[in-house]
Design a protein around this motif. Structure first.
Motif, PDB file in Angstrom:
ATOM      1  N   ARG A 102       0.819  -1.211   0.000  1.00 12.96           N
ATOM      2  CA  ARG A 102       0.000   0.000   0.000  1.00 12.96           C
ATOM      3  C   ARG A 102       0.854   1.263   0.000  1.00 12.96           C
ATOM      4  N   SER A 103       2.032   1.195   0.672  1.00 12.77           N
ATOM      5  CA  SER A 103       2.856   2.392   0.806  1.00 12.77           C
ATOM      6  C   SER A 103       3.654   2.701  -0.444  1.00 12.77           C
ATOM      7  N   ASP A 104       3.641   1.764  -1.420  1.00 11.73           N
ATOM      8  CA  ASP A 104       4.416   1.971  -2.637  1.00 11.73           C
ATOM      9  C   ASP A 104       3.690   2.841  -3.646  1.00 11.73           C
ATOM     10  N   LYS A 105       2.631   3.559  -3.245  1.00 16.49           N
ATOM     11  CA  LYS A 105       1.913   4.429  -4.156  1.00 16.49           C
ATOM     12  C   LYS A 105       2.672   5.750  -4.303  1.00 16.49           C
ATOM     13  N   LEU A 106       2.809   6.195  -5.537  1.00 13.73           N
ATOM     14  CA  LEU A 106       3.516   7.443  -5.808  1.00 13.73           C
ATOM     15  C   LEU A 106       2.620   8.643  -5.549  1.00 13.73           C
ATOM     16  N   GLN A 107       3.193   9.628  -4.905  1.00 11.71           N
ATOM     17  CA  GLN A 107       2.493  10.893  -4.693  1.00 11.71           C
ATOM     18  C   GLN A 107       3.061  11.913  -5.664  1.00 11.71           C
ATOM     19  N   THR A 108       2.210  12.634  -6.338  1.00 10.62           N
ATOM     20  CA  THR A 108       2.628  13.638  -7.320  1.00 10.62           C
ATOM     21  C   THR A 108       2.244  15.024  -6.822  1.00 10.62           C
ATOM     22  N   ILE A 109       3.241  15.927  -6.815  1.00 13.59           N
ATOM     23  CA  ILE A 109       3.007  17.315  -6.388  1.00 13.59           C
ATOM     24  C   ILE A 109       3.478  18.242  -7.498  1.00 13.59           C
ATOM     25  N   ARG A 110       2.623  19.203  -7.858  1.00 14.06           N
ATOM     26  CA  ARG A 110       2.948  20.135  -8.939  1.00 14.06           C
ATOM     27  C   ARG A 110       2.872  21.571  -8.425  1.00 14.06           C
ATOM     28  N   SER A 111       3.675  22.432  -9.035  1.00 13.09           N
ATOM     29  CA  SER A 111       3.600  23.866  -8.736  1.00 13.09           C
ATOM     30  C   SER A 111       2.886  24.569  -9.877  1.00 13.09           C
ATOM     31  N   GLY A 112       2.281  25.722  -9.582  1.00 11.81           N
ATOM     32  CA  GLY A 112       1.557  26.469 -10.599  1.00 11.81           C
ATOM     33  C   GLY A 112       2.493  27.208 -11.544  1.00 11.81           C
ATOM     34  N   SER A 113       1.908  27.881 -12.499  1.00 14.71           N
ATOM     35  CA  SER A 113       2.704  28.575 -13.513  1.00 14.71           C
ATOM     36  C   SER A 113       3.388  29.817 -12.965  1.00 14.71           C
ATOM     37  N   ALA A 114       2.945  30.340 -11.836  1.00 18.23           N
ATOM     38  CA  ALA A 114       3.534  31.566 -11.299  1.00 18.23           C
ATOM     39  C   ALA A 114       3.773  31.452  -9.789  1.00 18.23           C
ATOM     40  N   GLN A 115       4.021  30.222  -9.324  1.00 15.97           N
ATOM     41  CA  GLN A 115       4.226  30.046  -7.890  1.00 15.97           C
ATOM     42  C   GLN A 115       5.281  28.981  -7.610  1.00 15.97           C
ATOM     43  N   THR A 116       5.961  29.127  -6.483  1.00 17.96           N
ATOM     44  CA  THR A 116       6.838  28.083  -5.989  1.00 17.96           C
ATOM     45  C   THR A 116       6.053  27.272  -4.957  1.00 17.96           C
ATOM     46  N   ARG A 117       6.564  26.100  -4.639  1.00 21.12           N
ATOM     47  CA  ARG A 117       5.847  25.262  -3.669  1.00 21.12           C
ATOM     48  C   ARG A 117       6.853  24.471  -2.835  1.00 21.12           C
ATOM     49  N   MET A 118       6.734  24.569  -1.517  1.00 23.98           N
ATOM     50  CA  MET A 118       7.609  23.835  -0.619  1.00 23.98           C
ATOM     51  C   MET A 118       7.018  22.450  -0.365  1.00 23.98           C
ATOM     52  N   VAL A 119       7.854  21.446  -0.512  1.00 23.65           N
ATOM     53  CA  VAL A 119       7.424  20.056  -0.323  1.00 23.65           C
ATOM     54  C   VAL A 119       8.262  19.436   0.780  1.00 23.65           C
ATOM     55  N   ARG A 120       7.608  18.892   1.798  1.00 21.02           N
ATOM     56  CA  ARG A 120       8.305  18.172   2.851  1.00 21.02           C
ATOM     57  C   ARG A 120       8.257  16.683   2.531  1.00 21.02           C
ATOM     58  N   LEU A 121       9.406  16.060   2.410  1.00 17.58           N
ATOM     59  CA  LEU A 121       9.495  14.667   2.013  1.00 17.58           C
ATOM     60  C   LEU A 121       9.394  13.743   3.234  1.00 17.58           C
ATOM     61  N   PRO A 122       9.148  12.438   3.016  1.00 17.03           N
ATOM     62  CA  PRO A 122       8.899  11.531   4.145  1.00 17.03           C
ATOM     63  C   PRO A 122       9.997  11.478   5.195  1.00 17.03           C
ATOM     64  N   ASP A 123      11.250  11.761   4.832  1.00 17.57           N
ATOM     65  CA  ASP A 123      12.338  11.690   5.817  1.00 17.57           C
ATOM     66  C   ASP A 123      12.634  13.038   6.464  1.00 17.57           C
ATOM     67  N   GLY A 124      11.870  14.064   6.140  1.00 17.22           N
ATOM     68  CA  GLY A 124      12.109  15.394   6.681  1.00 17.22           C
ATOM     69  C   GLY A 124      12.903  16.294   5.761  1.00 17.22           C
ATOM     70  N   SER A 125      13.445  15.752   4.676  1.00 13.29           N
ATOM     71  CA  SER A 125      14.119  16.593   3.682  1.00 13.29           C
ATOM     72  C   SER A 125      13.099  17.516   3.025  1.00 13.29           C
ATOM     73  N   LYS A 126      13.597  18.605   2.417  1.00 14.21           N
ATOM     74  CA  LYS A 126      12.693  19.580   1.810  1.00 14.21           C
ATOM     75  C   LYS A 126      13.078  19.833   0.352  1.00 14.21           C
ATOM     76  N   ALA A 127      12.067  20.110  -0.441  1.00 10.11           N
ATOM     77  CA  ALA A 127      12.273  20.477  -1.843  1.00 10.11           C
ATOM     78  C   ALA A 127      11.377  21.670  -2.156  1.00 10.11           C
ATOM     79  N   ARG A 128      11.969  22.711  -2.717  1.00 10.85           N
ATOM     80  CA  ARG A 128      11.165  23.868  -3.143  1.00 10.85           C
ATOM     81  C   ARG A 128      11.036  23.835  -4.656  1.00 10.85           C
ATOM     82  N   LEU A 129       9.838  23.539  -5.111  1.00  8.66           N
ATOM     83  CA  LEU A 129       9.583  23.480  -6.547  1.00  8.66           C
ATOM     84  C   LEU A 129       9.459  24.882  -7.110  1.00  8.66           C
ATOM     85  N   GLN A 130      10.118  25.112  -8.231  1.00 14.36           N
ATOM     86  CA  GLN A 130       9.958  26.358  -8.963  1.00 14.36           C
ATOM     87  C   GLN A 130       8.711  26.251  -9.847  1.00 14.36           C
ATOM     88  N   PRO A 131       8.246  27.369 -10.424  1.00  7.05           N
ATOM     89  CA  PRO A 131       7.019  27.315 -11.244  1.00  7.05           C
ATOM     90  C   PRO A 131       7.079  26.262 -12.346  1.00  7.05           C
TER      91      PRO A 131
END
Length: 268
Positions: free
Chosen positions: A126-155
């Motif tokens: 059940r845990s092997d399901k992929l989660q997809t996160i997208r940012s908008g055309s004019a926004q950044t988006r902060m993503v917190r990953l399962p281990d606590g690492s962070k990713a800031r998506l650009q537009p």
């Protein structure tokens, strides 16, 4: 094409086309692709076979639950069988009862262990399901990953990752677009990987950015160490703080970014 030559077994097992090959071997087009891949990368055959077994195991239906009366009959048969053991028959009735219950407790513990294993396998599936996160055309988006690492998506960027990271399974994300990463490091965690269409980036505890452009993928490192695995190539390229590179197919070019420019890109 995805960098399958750099994938760990767990990452291959999550790939849609790989799963289709294992689950639908009669799909000639998909089968031909993976047959060609294993011929071109003979050193990856063990990884492919391990991933194939994972998909088969997760695709096998779990046994159905037993009804209450069936369960009661089962335990009664177990207790009856235990009372007939040659080791128990010669004993006095009082001692026989104690030993019978000891054998019974051991049997129950084994059964519970099996149930826990089945439950664990189901949870992993059940845990092997992929989660997809997208940012908008004019926004950044902060993503917190399962281990606590962070990713800031650009537009106009997208990040995919498995919802649970456990054990020695590589912490892996799939990036389209541009993102800045701040990776948590711990001796107990596995390698952190970012997959793009051109390159796979391996990190432990680092801060870096990756940007995909029409001509290639750009990587800049602010802190820590990175290892680049080029698609369909056994070469490994190591990056150190302050390095910035561009990957175009099998070619790697240094980028002339100042420390200020690199820091600005990483901190965006």
């Amino acid at each position: 094409m995805k960098p399958y030559a750099t994938y760990a077994a767990e990452e291959l097992a999550l790939d849609d086309m790989f799963m289709r090959w294992v689950q639908h071997p009669d799909d000639d087009e998909v089968a031909l692709f993976w047959q060609t891949f294993t011929k071109q990368h003979p050193h990856r055959r063990a990884v492919v076979e391990e991933a194939r077994r994972m998909v088969i195991d997760c695709s096998t239906p779990l046994p159905g639950a037993m009804a209450n009366d069936e369960m009661a009959n089962l335990w009664e048969r177990i207790r009856g069988s235990l009372r007939e053991l040659d080791e128990i028959k010669p004993l006095q009735p009082s001692i026989q009862k104690v030993v019978t219950w000891w054998y019974f407790g051991r049997t129950v513990a084994a059964a519970l262990g099996l149930l826990l294993f089945i439950g664990w396998s189901y949870w992993i599936h059940r845990s092997d399901k992929l989660q997809t996160i997208r940012s908008g055309s004019a926004q950044t988006r902060m993503v917190r990953l399962p281990d606590g690492s962070k990713a800031r998506l650009q537009p106009n960027s997208q990040l995919e990752f498995v919802q649970q990271w456990v054990g020695e399974i590589p912490r892996a994300v799939w990036l389209q677009g541009e993102a800045r990463f701040s990776v948590v490091h711990s001796p107990k965690t596995s390698t952190f990987r970012v997959h793009t269409s051109d390159v796979t980036v391996e990190a432990t505890g680092t801060e870096f950015w990756i940007g995909q452009q029409a001509e290639g993928t750009r990587i800049g490192l602010q802190r820590g160490t990175l290892t680049l695995l080029l698609n369909d190539d056994d070469r490994r390229v190591t990056m150190h703080p302050g390095d910035s590179l561009e990957v175009r197919g099998h070619l790697v070019f240094p980028l002339k970014l100042s420390v200020g420019q690199l820091n600005k890109a990483v901190k965006r």
